[in-house]
Design a protein around this motif. Structure first.
Motif, PDB file in Angstrom:
ATOM      1  N   UNK A  28       0.842  -1.105   0.259  1.00 33.94           N
ATOM      2  CA  UNK A  28      -0.106  -0.074  -0.133  1.00 33.94           C
ATOM      3  C   UNK A  28       1.228   1.226   0.054  1.00 33.94           C
ATOM      4  N   UNK A  29       0.711   2.335   0.384  1.00 34.84           N
ATOM      5  CA  UNK A  29       1.599   3.789  -0.234  1.00 34.84           C
ATOM      6  C   UNK A  29       0.858   4.026   0.553  1.00 34.84           C
ATOM      7  N   UNK A  30       2.162   5.366   1.049  1.00 37.59           N
ATOM      8  CA  UNK A  30       2.805   5.463   2.637  1.00 37.59           C
ATOM      9  C   UNK A  30       2.334   6.832   2.692  1.00 37.59           C
TER      10      UNK A  30
ATOM     11  N   UNK B 250      -4.260   7.817  10.066  1.00 36.07           N
ATOM     12  CA  UNK B 250      -4.119   7.512   7.675  1.00 36.07           C
ATOM     13  C   UNK B 250      -3.799   5.975   7.442  1.00 36.07           C
ATOM     14  N   UNK B 251      -3.911   5.081   8.923  1.00 34.02           N
ATOM     15  CA  UNK B 251      -3.534   3.500   8.994  1.00 34.02           C
ATOM     16  C   UNK B 251      -4.941   2.881   8.298  1.00 34.02           C
ATOM     17  N   UNK B 252      -5.755   3.782   8.901  1.00 33.04           N
ATOM     18  CA  UNK B 252      -6.764   3.832   9.115  1.00 33.04           C
ATOM     19  C   UNK B 252      -8.041   3.123   7.442  1.00 33.04           C
ATOM     20  N   UNK B 253      -7.336   4.630   6.670  1.00 32.81           N
ATOM     21  CA  UNK B 253      -7.875   5.029   5.706  1.00 32.81           C
ATOM     22  C   UNK B 253      -6.842   3.895   4.106  1.00 32.81           C
ATOM     23  N   UNK B 254      -6.240   2.609   5.318  1.00 36.45           N
ATOM     24  CA  UNK B 254      -5.864   1.761   4.017  1.00 36.45           C
ATOM     25  C   UNK B 254      -3.619   2.431   3.667  1.00 36.45           C
ATOM     26  N   UNK B 255      -3.562   3.505   4.194  1.00 37.60           N
ATOM     27  CA  UNK B 255      -2.113   3.256   4.105  1.00 37.60           C
ATOM     28  C   UNK B 255      -1.080   2.975   4.917  1.00 37.60           C
ATOM     29  N   UNK B 256       0.114   2.641   5.131  1.00 37.77           N
ATOM     30  CA  UNK B 256       0.827   2.623   5.786  1.00 37.77           C
ATOM     31  C   UNK B 256       1.938   3.809   6.368  1.00 37.77           C
ATOM     32  N   UNK B 257       1.570   4.297   7.619  1.00 38.44           N
ATOM     33  CA  UNK B 257       2.232   5.689   8.434  1.00 38.44           C
ATOM     34  C   UNK B 257       3.438   5.216   8.644  1.00 38.44           C
ATOM     35  N   UNK B 258       4.097   6.403   8.609  1.00 35.95           N
ATOM     36  CA  UNK B 258       5.007   6.434  10.012  1.00 35.95           C
ATOM     37  C   UNK B 258       5.740   7.825  10.520  1.00 35.95           C
TER      38      UNK B 258
ATOM     39  N   UNK C  10       6.668  -3.576   2.968  1.00 39.97           N
ATOM     40  CA  UNK C  10       4.285  -3.083   2.723  1.00 39.97           C
ATOM     41  C   UNK C  10       3.883  -2.472   1.883  1.00 39.97           C
ATOM     42  N   UNK C  11       5.392  -1.744   1.926  1.00 40.69           N
ATOM     43  CA  UNK C  11       5.206   0.093   1.326  1.00 40.69           C
ATOM     44  C   UNK C  11       5.001  -0.612  -0.435  1.00 40.69           C
ATOM     45  N   UNK C  12       4.080   0.521  -1.008  1.00 34.73           N
ATOM     46  CA  UNK C  12       4.431  -0.295  -2.230  1.00 34.73           C
ATOM     47  C   UNK C  12       5.450   0.689  -3.515  1.00 34.73           C
ATOM     48  N   UNK C  13       5.958   1.504  -2.762  1.00 30.52           N
ATOM     49  CA  UNK C  13       6.828   2.861  -2.825  1.00 30.52           C
ATOM     50  C   UNK C  13       6.290   4.264  -3.403  1.00 30.52           C
ATOM     51  N   UNK C  14       5.215   4.863  -3.363  1.00 32.30           N
ATOM     52  CA  UNK C  14       4.479   5.410  -3.284  1.00 32.30           C
ATOM     53  C   UNK C  14       4.472   6.404  -2.048  1.00 32.30           C
ATOM     54  N   UNK C  15       4.850   7.295  -2.052  1.00 32.23           N
ATOM     55  CA  UNK C  15       5.243   8.237  -0.455  1.00 32.23           C
ATOM     56  C   UNK C  15       4.436   9.703  -0.256  1.00 32.23           C
ATOM     57  N   UNK C  16       3.363  10.215   0.376  1.00 32.53           N
ATOM     58  CA  UNK C  16       3.230  11.534   0.731  1.00 32.53           C
ATOM     59  C   UNK C  16       3.564  11.733   2.439  1.00 32.53           C
TER      60      UNK C  16
END
Length: 295
Positions: free
Chosen positions: A98-100, A121-129, A175-181
């Motif tokens: 998933x996107x990060x 943010x993670x609840x919306x389907x992203x991996x967050x840091x 677990x990140x697809x490489x797309x990060x914002x």
């Protein structure tokens, strides 16, 4: 003692709190100036209590939410020395990468509000840091007053490097697809703007009431921007017209919203600066923006 409500508080009190929260007033000066508004059954202690963050009753996503895997990780600090601790949160049952999203705190370290935003943010389907820039000094100390004092001890450019390192950590996570914002608030808004300056491949940036980059930096931005401003936040808004001119001249993709009659910090649901309508709408726009661009 009068039970305070948001509508009982004069705008001047919010402005004083903004000065205090951004280190323009120390606590003694803040209390002295606040005393001018302790009238009509309103006490200094009640004003202080009302303006202070309530982290206990404000969490929207609990730390043990059963739909998430959420826990602390560390990564190397390129400039500050040692390691940076961050809260990594991701959907528990996702079968695909998933996107990060990097979630950047205000000027007081990784407090419970920002941890909660990471989980939201993670609840919306992203991996967050959500990193803690205070890690080299021992981490968020458990209260915002000491957190602000600690954060002043760190160099802003070094902290920026720590958040850029967080981007690379998340981008390369299994677990990140490489797309990060990135999304950030106050100090984190400035960091978000500067990550857009420094990282050409950044997928999207959403600065909330963040200080704008200098002109020579702004022209380097490649990432699409979603800029969230508060109408009553004259301090930050003063830099917006010049920034917008550059964005237009350089054909940088951006959308900007000025939320009417709200204060700096309107997204933070732990203090009376919170505005539910603006916070809800701005977050809906944030998630939609990330879903559009992080793919």
């Amino acid at each position: 003692m009068k039970d305070l409500k948001k509508e009982d508080i004069k705008q001047e009190v919010f402005d004083l709190y903004d000065d205090y929260a951004h280190n323009k007033l120390n606590r003694r000066q803040f209390v002295e100036k606040l005393s001018l508004y302790a009238v009509g059954g309103v006490t200094i202690s009640s004003l202080l209590s009302f303006m202070s963050p309530d982290y206990v009753n404000s969490l929207l996503v609990k730390p043990d939410d059963p739909t998430l895997n959420s826990g602390f990780i560390t990564y190397e600090s390129p400039k500050g020395g040692g390691t940076i601790k961050g809260l990594l949160s991701q959907p528990k049952d996702s079968t695909t990468k998933v996107p990060g999203v990097i979630v950047v705190h205000e000027n007081r370290g990784l407090n419970p509000y920002i941890e909660d935003v990471g989980r939201r943010t993670a609840k919306e389907g992203f991996i967050s840091l959500a990193p803690d820039a205070l890690s080299p000094l021992g981490g968020y100390p458990g209260n915002d007053d000491d957190g602000r004092t600690m954060q002043k001890e760190r160099n802003q450019q070094e902290m920026l490097e720590d958040f850029i390192a967080a981007y690379h950590y998340l981008k390369n996570h299994e677990n990140c697809d490489g797309n990060v914002g990135v999304v950030g608030f106050c100090f984190g808004g400035w960091i978000s703007n500067m990550m857009a300056v420094r990282i050409p491949e950044l997928g999207a940036a959403v600065p909330y009431y963040g200080r704008q980059p200098e002109a020579e930096d702004a022209v380097k931005i490649k990432a699409p921007l979603l800029l969230q401003y508060a109408e009553l936040d004259t301090r930050v808004n003063a830099g917006w017209p010049a920034f917008e001119e550059i964005l237009k001249a350089e054909n940088i993709t951006y959308t900007a919203y000025m939320y009417p009659e709200v204060n700096h910090g309107f997204h933070n649901n732990t203090t009376p600066r919170y505005d539910k309508a603006a916070a809800t709408l701005s977050w809906k726009r944030t998630i939609a923006f990330f879903k559009e661009h992080l793919k």
